[in-house]
Design a protein around this motif. Structure first.
Motif, mmCIF file in Angstrom:
data_model
loop_
_atom_site.group_PDB
_atom_site.id
_atom_site.type_symbol
_atom_site.label_atom_id
_atom_site.label_comp_id
_atom_site.label_asym_id
_atom_site.label_seq_id
_atom_site.Cartn_x
_atom_site.Cartn_y
_atom_site.Cartn_z
ATOM 1 N N SER B 187 0.819 -1.215 0.000
ATOM 2 C CA SER B 187 0.000 0.000 0.000
ATOM 3 C C SER B 187 0.853 1.265 0.000
ATOM 4 O O SER B 187 0.327 2.367 -0.067
ATOM 5 N N VAL B 193 3.414 4.921 -3.992
ATOM 6 C CA VAL B 193 3.212 3.594 -4.582
ATOM 7 C C VAL B 193 3.446 3.609 -6.095
ATOM 8 O O VAL B 193 3.620 2.559 -6.719
ATOM 9 N N ALA B 201 1.377 -2.484 -9.098
ATOM 10 C CA ALA B 201 0.555 -1.368 -8.596
ATOM 11 C C ALA B 201 -0.933 -1.662 -8.774
ATOM 12 O O ALA B 201 -1.742 -1.385 -7.879
ATOM 13 N N ALA B 204 -1.904 -4.184 -6.293
ATOM 14 C CA ALA B 204 -1.959 -3.586 -4.944
ATOM 15 C C ALA B 204 -3.222 -2.758 -4.747
ATOM 16 O O ALA B 204 -3.650 -2.537 -3.607
ATOM 17 N N SER B 205 -3.822 -2.320 -5.840
ATOM 18 C CA SER B 205 -5.002 -1.445 -5.729
ATOM 19 C C SER B 205 -6.236 -2.169 -5.207
ATOM 20 O O SER B 205 -7.230 -1.518 -4.865
ATOM 21 N N THR B 210 -4.289 1.199 -0.467
ATOM 22 C CA THR B 210 -3.407 1.635 -1.557
ATOM 23 C C THR B 210 -4.074 2.748 -2.363
ATOM 24 O O THR B 210 -3.516 3.842 -2.513
ATOM 25 N N ASP B 214 -3.156 6.772 -2.060
ATOM 26 C CA ASP B 214 -2.613 7.394 -3.274
ATOM 27 C C ASP B 214 -3.482 8.586 -3.689
ATOM 28 O O ASP B 214 -2.958 9.656 -4.042
#
Lengths: 350, 269
Positions: B187, B193, B201, B204-205, B210, B214
């Motif tokens: 995250s 990130v 990425a 990770a979303s 995360t 962001d």
């Protein structure tokens, strides 16, 4: 669909519950052997009926299946087979309709939040039943007075003694004003005065509204005898008898009952049942005496019993003929006293 | 049978109460929950300063520390909570009551959010004062909206974890432990990130933290992010809906399984 034909508050038909132990696990492909048995039958073919307005008792030793039966009736446990209905509703298919009508108190439970005080804990549990806040507070005050816990209303429950927590839990069961209440050993661990106050309140609560039903499990024979309209005696997951306390006691009235008090000494009472004319015998050892209870097929057998005890060096302190109690009925049906069964595995406490 | 909204609300607020009470009655949380995270922030802040990193990076770390408290609350205060409730004997009362378990979980979530917001605010204020964080928000409203949406998605995930605990019991502790550290990394708790390869990425979303962090960093510090803010908002909304509906469904199914296996009340299992 709600059954309108079922007039019972609680009914079970061939109810069975089996606990299965977890399957043996594999660890890197290697099967770990499991020595313990994989199944345990907690209830077997239990058929019972409790009528509306009845105070019904369940008597049985540890592991008899009482708590398992209550867990099923309170929709917390699914039966393995058979059926159970509460207020005419099926516990498996209609739990959401049953839940607003019931509540349960278990002796020795540790529910609640230590950070909250007694009043706040009771308020929380009233609110999850949708009791309006003001009404909840009114009922809480009344119940705290009943159990003598009013002076602890603002104490955090983490500071309460076990008995005080038990009283709080007792209050929790009543503040939602359930139609059907399950009390599992409600006076467990309470002092004599508190237990008496609770029994008085239970009787009064039942009288207040005719359609209230209460199912009580207890270890205390006198409590069951005093409170219950009818009783079921349960052992090893099976119902052995179901009747009024008076009728259950009448069952053993055919056998004359004697109590014998002996001074501690040689264990000469172990095989008294072998004496012709002796139906059953149980012994309770206290620090100063050994209390024998005998039920006789023939009254005259008491002479042989006394002779046998004297021959074995027993010193008889007293001997008297007694009227049967509920405990005698229990012993007659189960084969031992309710407190003589502590050697069973505690993990499957009924 | 649908549960009346009034009962749902009453039960949710009742279950919120112990958590809020804890905030006022527990005296040591300020030290444990604020001073220790700020010490962790200090280590990263000084590291970034020594490398002459942009000042916004210190802000990233402060925001990361504040948002991490929510993640920890979701894992331990939501996921593990039903397991604790069962062991303390409360779960059987919740299940036996007419209120749905979702109301109880909502109460836990509301209580958790309330207490954690106070903790997160304490960390943020302390961090901002100590490290002179350069906030340049494009919109406080957008920031508030993204923050709240992130919380809904995060606590929806927490509710889902909570239902899994009913099934796995003690084994779910390992799951929580496993999730704690990797999520810090994925995250981007202490770094932007966007430095991850795109594939990682995107993966990770699926963690609400995360996308939420962001988006908030983009709004607060006007720095480029992984995706435009509106996409991250959309992702958060989808995650929130998915987690909440999964939690509701899981609770029903897992309650049934737990009743069949005797795991709701039998504490030795």
């Amino acid at each position: 669909m709600i059954s309108t034909m079922d007039t019972s508050a609680i009914s079970t038909t061939q109810l069975t519950r089996t606990y299965r132990k977890a399957q043996p696990r594999r660890w890197w492909g290697k099967r770990i052997a499991q020595a313990a048995p994989t199944e345990f039958v907690a209830l077997h073919d239990v058929s019972l009926e409790v009528r509306h307005g009845e105070l019904f008792g369940l008597l049985g030793p540890n592991g008899a299946g009482k708590t398992t039966l209550i867990k099923i009736l309170t929709t917390l446990l699914a039966p393995t087979s058979g059926s159970a209905r509460v207020d005419g509703l099926d516990v498996v298919t209609q739990p959401d309709q049953i839940r607003p009508r019931i509540n349960m108190v278990s002796g020795g439970e540790s529910s609640g939040y230590g950070i909250l005080n007694v009043r706040e804990n009771l308020w929380l549990f009233a609110r999850i039943y949708g009791v309006p806040s003001a009404e909840a507070h009114k009922r809480i005050e009344r119940m705290l007075d009943v159990v003598g816990l009013a002076d602890k209303a603002n104490s955090r429950i983490s500071y309460l003694s076990t008995g005080q927590r038990q009283k709080m839990n007792f209050c929790r069961g009543f503040i939602t004003n359930p139609k059907i209440l399950f009390l599992d050993e409600p006076t467990l661990g309470l002092d004599v005065t508190s237990a008496r106050a609770i029994r008085t309140f239970i009787k009064q609560w039942m009288k207040e509204q005719a359609n209230r039903t209460l199912l009580l499990t207890t270890h205390y024979m006198a409590e069951a005898d005093e409170l219950c309209d009818r009783l079921a005696i349960i052992d090893k997951g099976q119902v052995l008898a179901c009747d009024t306390p008076a009728n259950l006691k009448r069952r053993v009235q055919q056998y004359p009952l004697y109590t014998l008090s002996l001074a501690p000494g040689p264990n000469g009472w172990a095989d008294l049942q072998r004496i012709p004319g002796v139906h059953q015998s149980t012994a309770t050892t206290t620090p100063t005496t050994v209390e024998l209870k005998l039920s006789l097929i023939e009254e005259s057998a008491i002479g042989s019993v006394v002779q046998s005890l004297v021959n074995r060096g027993g010193h008889i302190l007293s001997l008297k003929r007694v009227e049967p109690t509920l405990e005698d009925a229990f012993i007659e049906l189960v084969g031992h006293s309710i407190t003589e069964d502590e050697s069973r595995p505690a993990e499957h406490r009924g | 049978m649908s549960v009346p909204f009034r009962l749902f609300l009453a039960a949710a607020l009742a279950r919120t109460y112990p958590r809020v009470a804890w905030l006022f009655r527990s005296r040591f949380w300020v030290i444990q929950e604020t001073v220790l995270p700020v010490l962790a922030v200090a280590a990263f802040a000084y590291a970034y300063r020594s490398m002459n990193a942009p000042p916004a990076y210190t802000g990233f770390v402060v925001l990361g520390a504040a948002m991490t408290t929510f993640w920890l609350n979701v894992l331990w205060g939501m996921g593990a909570q039903l397991y604790w409730e069962r062991d303390s004997g409360n779960l059987e009362h919740y299940i036996m009551s007419p209120a749905p378990l979702m109301a109880v979980l909502t109460g836990m979530a509301l209580g958790g959010m309330t207490t954690t917001i106070v903790r997160a605010a304490a960390i943020t204020v302390t961090g901002v004062i100590l490290f002179d964080v350069p906030f340049q928000p494009t919109s406080w409203w957008a920031l508030t909206a993204v923050f709240l949406l992130t919380l809904v998605a995060l606590y929806g995930l927490g509710m889902m974890f909570a239902s899994l605990f009913l099934l796995w019991g003690r084994e779910a502790w390992h799951l929580v432990n496993l999730l704690q550290e990797p999520v810090y990394l994925l995250s981007g708790t202490n770094f932007p990130v966007s430095i991850f390869p795109k594939a990682i990425a995107i993966f990770a979303s699926i963690i609400p933290l995360t996308a939420g962090m962001d988006a908030m960093r983009q709004i607060l510090f006007r720095t480029p992010g992984l995706f435009p803010v509106w996409i991250e908002v959309l992702v958060l909304a989808i995650l929130a809906g998915a987690f909440l509906s999964a939690a509701r469904r899981f609770l029903r199914v897992l309650e049934r399984w737990a009743k069949e296996e005797g795991r709701l009340t039998v504490r030795w299992q």
